[in-house]
Design an enzyme around this catalytic site. Structure first.
Site, PDB file in Angstrom:
ATOM      1  N   CYS A 121       0.815  -1.230   0.000  1.00  9.42           N
ATOM      2  CA  CYS A 121       0.000   0.000   0.000  1.00  9.42           C
ATOM      3  C   CYS A 121       0.842   1.270   0.000  1.00  9.42           C
ATOM      4  O   CYS A 121       0.333   2.352  -0.287  1.00  9.42           O
ATOM      5  CB  CYS A 121      -0.941   0.004   1.197  1.00  9.42           C
ATOM      6  SG  CYS A 121      -2.021  -1.421   1.236  1.00  9.42           S
ATOM      7  N   HIS A 262      -3.496   6.797   3.104  1.00 15.67           N
ATOM      8  CA  HIS A 262      -3.887   5.532   2.489  1.00 15.67           C
ATOM      9  C   HIS A 262      -5.323   5.230   2.905  1.00 15.67           C
ATOM     10  O   HIS A 262      -5.706   5.434   4.057  1.00 15.67           O
ATOM     11  CB  HIS A 262      -2.939   4.404   2.936  1.00 15.67           C
ATOM     12  CG  HIS A 262      -3.368   3.082   2.388  1.00 15.67           C
ATOM     13  ND1 HIS A 262      -3.697   2.918   1.065  1.00 15.67           N
ATOM     14  CD2 HIS A 262      -3.547   1.872   2.989  1.00 15.67           C
ATOM     15  CE1 HIS A 262      -4.052   1.659   0.877  1.00 15.67           C
ATOM     16  NE2 HIS A 262      -3.975   1.008   2.015  1.00 15.67           N
ATOM     17  N   ASN A 292     -10.133  -0.321  -0.113  1.00 13.88           N
ATOM     18  CA  ASN A 292      -8.676  -0.227  -0.119  1.00 13.88           C
ATOM     19  C   ASN A 292      -8.156  -0.743  -1.466  1.00 13.88           C
ATOM     20  O   ASN A 292      -8.322  -1.917  -1.782  1.00 13.88           O
ATOM     21  CB  ASN A 292      -8.144  -1.071   1.056  1.00 13.88           C
ATOM     22  CG  ASN A 292      -6.634  -1.084   1.161  1.00 13.88           C
ATOM     23  OD1 ASN A 292      -5.924  -0.629   0.279  1.00 13.88           O
ATOM     24  ND2 ASN A 292      -6.135  -1.629   2.258  1.00 13.88           N
TER      25      ASN A 292
END
Ligand code: ACO
Length: 335
Positions: A121, A262, A292
């Protein structure tokens, strides 16, 4: 590939940005029919309401090529002028060749060197810093960063603890020396801790556990996550990285117009806001519509915020990320 004399010495910044998410939307209600979960559980624990899912015939490079083309258009740069393509992804088309090579072919960036970058990520910020250094060294003029993820291909659709969290999408930026406007990348913090690798991984299919009947039976080709542990580390590590990046930039929290974190979980974002003592309104969040998307989360959010006119030229933006590895990164940029 030497730099032209007019731009040498100018700061490196984002010259163009583009994104693409697949058309198909998967709602929490639909997920509730697939696993033992509910819209109420998912929204209160994560903030996610829906996510986009790629078609079976779309691989990560197909999503990335569309985002890349849009970023080049927005920068007014031709594909033939790209010197380097860096692709942060944990869902490459294949183990090799790199997804960057497939994107090169799709967009016709003939002279570009291509490689993938694996920082989960945190990949977008790792790639921005990598591209910036290539340009600052004088080796390259134009770097294309393409974050693309088809996480639906590695999610265990029988595991309610993870399958509700992720979505597919791609975001891309063109990095160049900036001759018009903002001061570009002002600081970047990158970090990793391999001691915690086991908390978030895809254990099967690599050289440690090559694909076999046993790895398939044990569902080792799907993403595994200790959610609660990841949550705790994500909050503390992203807060510390954000502070360090701001300090290194010579600015203060008050100078930051927007924070793009994020986009994993709204509770993580809220916890970071509390720890930094900042209003949640300073955080650009769109995870309720995308889930996500790993490395693609921040560039997709940045693209959206710029297109909506929320983030404007000369705004100072802090990006901060955390992911498998563990890896973490924070970067301060004046657009
Ligand atoms: N629906 C209903 N119940 C569920 C679901 C679900 N989808 N998922 C888990 N539960 C249950 C659990 O089984 C557990 O039940 P039990 O108490 O009977 O055992 C209960 O809910 C609580 O489970 P927890 O895992 O403790 O729930 P938590 O509040 O921690 O939320 C979550 C889980 C959303 C995964 C959270 O921990 C999280 O967001 N973690 C961080 C994820 C992250 O940041 N990832 C970033 C990196 S991703 C990357 O790098 C690819």
């Amino acid at each position: 590939m030497s730099q032209d004399a007019t731009s040498a010495g100018q700061p490196v910044g984002i010259a163009g940005i583009g994104a693409y998410v697949p058309e198909r939307i998967l709602t929490n209600a639909e997920l509730s029919a697939m696993v033992d979960t509910s819209d109420e559980w998912i929204t209160t624990r994560t903030g996610i309401r829906e996510r986009h899912i790629a078609r079976p015939d779309q691989a990560a490079s197909d999503l990335g090529a569309i985002a890349a083309t849009r970023a080049l258009e927005s920068a007014g740069v031709k594909a033939e002028d790209v010197d380097l393509i860096v692709v942060p992804t944990i869902t490459p088309d294949m183990v090799f060749p790199s997804t960057a090579c497939f994107i090169q072919k799709a967009i016709g960036a003939k002279k570009a060197a291509c490689f993938d970058l694996e920082a989960a990520c945190s990949g977008f910020i790792f790639a921005l810093e990598t591209g910036r250094r290539f340009i600052e060294s004088g080796a390259m003029n134009t770097v294309l960063v393409v974050c693309t993820e088809k996480l639906s291909s590695i999610v265990d659709w029988q595991d309610r603890g993870t399958c509700v969290l992720f979505g597919d999408g791609a975001g891309a930026v063109v990095l160049r020396r900036n001759t018009a406007g903002g001061r570009g990348i002002l600081s970047a913090i990158l970090g990793s801790d391999g001691n915690l690798a086991h908390l978030l991984s895809l254990p099967g299919g690599g050289s440690r556990n090559p694909t076999s009947e046993e790895t398939l039976r044990n569902r080792m080709h799907f993403l595994k996550m200790e959610g609660r542990e990841v949550f705790k580390h994500a909050v503390n590590t992203m807060t510390a990285a954000a502070r360090k990046a701001i300090e290194q930039s010579g600015l203060s929290l008050a100078d930051i117009a927007w924070i793009i974190p994020h986009q994993a979980n709204m509770r993580i974002v809220q916890a970071i806001a509390d720890k930094l003592d900042l209003p949640i309104e300073k955080f650009y969040v769109n995870l309720e519509r995308y889930g996500n998307m790993s490395a693609a989360s921040i560039p997709v959010a940045l693209d959206e915020a710029v297109r909506l006119g929320k983030i404007k030229k000369k705004d100072v933006v802090l990006m901060v990320a955390f992911g498998g590895g563990f890896t973490w990164a924070a970067l301060v940029l004046e657009l």
